[in-house]
Design an enzyme around this catalytic site. Structure first.
Site, PDB file in Angstrom:
ATOM      1  N   GLY A 237       3.189   1.274   2.648  1.00 36.88           N
ATOM      2  CA  GLY A 237       4.382   2.116   2.612  1.00 36.88           C
ATOM      3  C   GLY A 237       4.248   3.349   3.486  1.00 36.88           C
ATOM      4  N   ASP A 238       3.059   3.947   3.480  1.00 34.18           N
ATOM      5  CA  ASP A 238       2.814   5.115   4.336  1.00 34.18           C
ATOM      6  C   ASP A 238       2.901   4.731   5.807  1.00 34.18           C
ATOM      7  OD1 ASP A 238       2.173   6.373   1.898  1.00 34.18           O
ATOM      8  OD2 ASP A 238       0.084   5.735   2.084  1.00 34.18           O
TER       9      ASP A 238
END
Length: 301
Positions: A250-251
């Site tokens: 996600g990052d």
């Protein structure tokens, strides 16, 4: 300039054990140490894509020293605040037939420490990008995201927020440039379970109406959907590959979206690059490398 904030960075000690048995002595077959924290992950992937950034946050003790050294070796700048009491976390991630985690608490962050962070943030200028991501340590007020955005409100700083439920909902009145819930988090915000992409788009638009400029919803194996500031909807699938690691995916998507947007302001390109970065990290043991990102970018449609 791009700035990322990691309130509680960590050393992630990742060990692999064949047939882990509780209550017995188990020996590792592989060990790795990563410099963890959502903002640090964003900075690392931005560096891979050729974008510099400065990592902000709080560190303490010998583990804090190692985080600062590791970040320097990763190739991007840091301006961490040294905290007196406690030490930066060590998170143990055990991989065997099942995955287990033991996460540390982190140092005690005082009000004076938080004020030092505010002083650093006051130096940001119009068109800078600020990434706020992750959970809040117990020693910091849960309203820290709101306080930061309130102080920076109206200054032309593009703030990206990657957080869950109330942390995310509470910042919407300050018009974050981009928020990135996943489909499950999106449903939790509205007390429902979105059944399909149309419902995901509907609830994402609700977040936009509440103040978010752009809403990016990740859907794991079903791809991602972006509701852009002009109301346009962009969907992106996922490339073929084997998921090896969900940490940092996600990052990586956040980093790719930022990089893509800064390259040419094209939201479809930003979504595509973000999706490629997220998938490349998911298909790797660690964070994505540029070669894999570019390869997956070409595969995505």
């Amino acid at each position: 300039m791009i700035y990322t904030v990691t309130f509680n960075p960590a050393l992630d000690y990742v060990v692999k054990v064949n047939h882990f048995t509780l209550g017995m002595v188990n020996r590792t077959v592989q060990e790795d140490i990563y410099y963890g924290g959502k903002g640090i992950n964003v900075s690392a992937v931005l560096k891979t894509l050729g974008f510099g950034s400065t990592a902000l946050g709080f560190v303490a003790g010998f583990t804090g020293d190692e985080i600062e050294r590791g970040v320097k070796n990763l190739g991007f700048q840091s301006d961490f605040i040294r905290v007196e009491n406690g030490m930066s976390r060590i998170n143990v991630k055990l991989r065997s037939e099942q995955e287990s985690e033991i996460n540390g608490t982190g140092p005690e962050i005082t009000g004076a420490d938080v004020e030092k962070l505010f002083e650093k943030l006051e130096k940001l200028e119009a068109d800078d990008v600020l990434v706020l991501s992750g959970s809040i340590p117990n020693s910091i007020d849960d309203g820290i995201y709101e306080r930061i955005m309130e102080r920076l409100d109206g200054r032309g700083i593009r703030i990206v927020v990657d957080a869950t439920k109330d942390l995310l909902m509470n910042v919407l009145p300050y018009h974050p440039f981009m928020i990135k819930p996943n489909n499950h988090e999106l449903g939790e915000m509205f007390g429902t379970v979105p059944k399909d992409e149309d419902e995901i788009i509907y609830y994402a638009r609700q977040l936009q109406e509440k103040g978010a400029v752009n809403v990016l919803v990740s859907m794991a194996g079903d791809g991602a959907v972006l509701i852009a500031e002009n109301g346009a909807v962009f969907s992106m699938g996922v490339p073929k590959g084997t998921v090896k690691n969900s940490v940092g995916a996600g990052d990586s998507m956040v980093a790719g979206f930022i990089a893509g947007y800064l390259e040419n302001g094209n939201y479809e390109h930003a979504l595509r690059l973000g999706s490629a970065c997220g998938s490349a990290s998911a298909f790797s043991e660690g964070l994505a490398c540029k070669e894999d990102i570019l390869k997956l970018y070409e595969e995505l449609r």
